[in-house]
Motif scaffolding. Structure first.
Motif, PDB file in Angstrom:
ATOM      1  N   SER A  77      21.062   4.907   3.850  1.00 33.49           N
ATOM      2  CA  SER A  77      19.909   4.977   4.288  1.00 33.49           C
ATOM      3  C   SER A  77      19.890   6.384   3.612  1.00 33.49           C
ATOM      4  O   SER A  77      20.274   7.118   4.857  1.00 33.49           O
ATOM      5  N   VAL A  78      19.261   6.932   3.123  1.00 36.13           N
ATOM      6  CA  VAL A  78      18.032   7.903   3.186  1.00 36.13           C
ATOM      7  C   VAL A  78      17.402   8.092   5.017  1.00 36.13           C
ATOM      8  O   VAL A  78      16.905   9.386   5.734  1.00 36.13           O
ATOM      9  N   GLY A  79      16.737   7.190   4.987  1.00 39.75           N
ATOM     10  CA  GLY A  79      15.086   7.124   5.941  1.00 39.75           C
ATOM     11  C   GLY A  79      16.212   6.860   7.187  1.00 39.75           C
ATOM     12  O   GLY A  79      17.019   6.396   6.712  1.00 39.75           O
ATOM     13  N   LEU A 102      21.121   8.380  -3.850  1.00 31.63           N
ATOM     14  CA  LEU A 102      19.435   7.815  -4.284  1.00 31.63           C
ATOM     15  C   LEU A 102      18.072   7.932  -5.219  1.00 31.63           C
ATOM     16  O   LEU A 102      17.489   7.533  -5.504  1.00 31.63           O
ATOM     17  N   ARG A 240       7.659   4.026   3.320  1.00 33.91           N
ATOM     18  CA  ARG A 240       8.062   3.428   3.839  1.00 33.91           C
ATOM     19  C   ARG A 240       6.756   2.436   4.695  1.00 33.91           C
ATOM     20  O   ARG A 240       6.191   3.579   4.111  1.00 33.91           O
ATOM     21  N   HIS A 288      11.390  -3.944  -1.672  1.00 35.88           N
ATOM     22  CA  HIS A 288      11.948  -3.154  -1.339  1.00 35.88           C
ATOM     23  C   HIS A 288      13.094  -2.859  -2.159  1.00 35.88           C
ATOM     24  O   HIS A 288      14.479  -2.849  -1.278  1.00 35.88           O
ATOM     25  N   SER A 291      16.319   1.493  -3.990  1.00 37.23           N
ATOM     26  CA  SER A 291      17.667   2.089  -4.417  1.00 37.23           C
ATOM     27  C   SER A 291      18.823   1.199  -4.770  1.00 37.23           C
ATOM     28  O   SER A 291      19.451   1.048  -5.291  1.00 37.23           O
ATOM     29  N   ARG A 297      23.469   1.911  -5.064  1.00 31.03           N
ATOM     30  CA  ARG A 297      24.224   0.842  -3.769  1.00 31.03           C
ATOM     31  C   ARG A 297      25.327   1.773  -3.457  1.00 31.03           C
ATOM     32  O   ARG A 297      26.028   1.644  -2.296  1.00 31.03           O
ATOM     33  N   MET A 300      25.880   5.213  -1.816  1.00 35.77           N
ATOM     34  CA  MET A 300      25.633   5.257  -1.038  1.00 35.77           C
ATOM     35  C   MET A 300      26.700   4.472   0.724  1.00 35.77           C
ATOM     36  O   MET A 300      26.370   5.193   1.134  1.00 35.77           O
TER      37      MET A 300
HETATM   38  C1  DGY Z   1      16.239   4.651   2.156  1.00 38.24           C
HETATM   39  O1  DGY Z   1      17.572   4.842   2.133  1.00 38.24           O
HETATM   40  O2  DGY Z   1      16.019   5.022   3.149  1.00 38.24           O
HETATM   41  C2  DGY Z   1      15.700   3.265   1.212  1.00 38.24           C
HETATM   42  O3  DGY Z   1      14.228   3.308   1.862  1.00 38.24           O
HETATM   43  C3  DGY Z   1      16.962   2.234   1.032  1.00 38.24           C
HETATM   44  O4  DGY Z   1      16.695   2.033   2.338  1.00 38.24           O
END
Ligand code: DGY
Length: 329
Positions: A77-79, A102, A240, A288, A291, A297, A300
């Motif tokens: 994830s990026v978050g 993403l 978020r 959600h 991405s 995916r 990622m």
């Molecule tokens: C992230 O990469 O943070 C997106 O929300 C996917 O989880």
């Protein structure tokens, strides 16, 4: 010299070839702690775990305490709001994430949310699906134009900028953004302008969130902020759920002048069945999917595996949010 085999826990399913890349070099336990039947295996693997890879699961300080040998977490994830950052920093654990790959997909999703909210796409599609399309669509079912409207973007990182490009260059939308940094994007010169938060809220027809969830941004959108928005404005969240005080959002929809919201994220996910946001007639909820395309995916997961293997081999990973032992002086 062959590399030492380490103990890795994979806590979210990976494509078989990527799992095999990790298994070729390390001893792997696959256990998804969100499945009740797999939680005991996940917990049992933590004491020896040196690497963790996965996403969408909160690794809080208590869980991290059960992993005293941990060297690296590679998040798909990026978050990074699911991780107890101060504890990781204190222990010098490397935290990797997946920025960049993403960006465009998530910006596509955000623009889709804008179109869904403004043109009532999901609501009107269900009219057809459910056999309720029995007459020409009249004023009561009209949507609102998107092109030419002012878009306010809160957070102007990679995803915010990608959304601004779509809006300004594709739909002729003036963009106002709120971010601590003034960002110079040559293609958006004169088209996207940095403004204080309150001004962005007051002047935008559509407000979109693309900022990270941190202690400073948690609950950013509350009663005051929704009340500042233009009468009839739209609200879109693809970042978020924790950025929004959901009670205040519902109040703005039911008793204020917010016209509609499209939400890809929620304070609690999956969205509880009793959440009023699930069935509200002017909310378009999505599960959600920011991405969630095959291509993104996959990209990622590849990046997360690269990050993990590099860090476990003692090389600085491509994308470390917290560098841990790879901190440069
Ligand atoms: C992230 O990469 O943070 C997106 O929300 C996917 O989880």
């Amino acid at each position: 010299m062959s590399q030492e085999r380490k103990q890795v826990v994979v806590f979210r399913a990976l494509p078989p070839d990527l799992l095999a890349r990790i298994e070729a070099r390390h001893d792997v336990t696959v256990a998804d702690p969100r499945r009740a039947e797999e939680l005991p295996r996940f917990l049992a693997a933590l004491p020896a775990a040196q690497g963790l890879i996965g996403s969408s699961f909160r690794l809080d300080a208590d869980l991290l305490d059960r992993a005293p040998a941990l060297e690296v977490i590679s998040s798909i994830s990026v978050g990074v709001d699911n991780y107890a950052l101060p504890d990781l920093e204190r222990r010098g654990i490397t935290l990797c994430h997946t920025p960049g790959v993403l960006t465009e997909t998530t910006a596509d999703t955000l623009f889709a949310l804008i179109l869904c909210a403004s043109r009532r796409l999901v609501e009107l599609s269900s009219l057809v699906r459910e056999g309720r399309w029995t007459r020409n669509v009249g004023e009561d079912l009209f949507g609102w134009d998107v092109h030419g409207k002012t878009l306010g973007i809160l957070g102007f990182g990679r995803i915010g900028q990608a959304l601004a490009r779509r809006a300004a260059l594709g739909f002729g939308m003036p963009v106002l953004y709120h971010d601590p940094f003034e960002v110079q994007v040559p293609a958006l010169a004169g088209l996207a302008v940095q403004r204080p938060l309150d001004e962005v809220l007051q002047r935008s027809d559509i407000v979109a969130l693309t900022l990270p969830l941190t202690d400073a941004t948690r609950g950013l959108m509350g009663a005051r902020e929704f009340a500042l928005m233009k009468p009839g404005a739209f609200f879109v969240n693809g970042a978020r759920g924790g950025l929004v005080q959901e009670d205040a959002l519902l109040h703005a929809l039911d008793h204020g002048s917010l016209r509609a919201a499209a939400l890809d994220v929620f304070a609690t996910e999956p969205l509880p069945l009793d959440s009023p946001l699930r069935t509200h007639p002017r909310v378009t909820p999505l599960p959600h999917i920011g991405s969630a395309t095959h291509e993104t995916r996959r990209a990622m997961a590849e990046l997360a595996v690269d990050n993990l293997l590099q860090a476990l081999a003692g090389q600085a990973p491509r994308h470390a949010f917290l560098p841990g032992r790879f901190r440069t002086a």
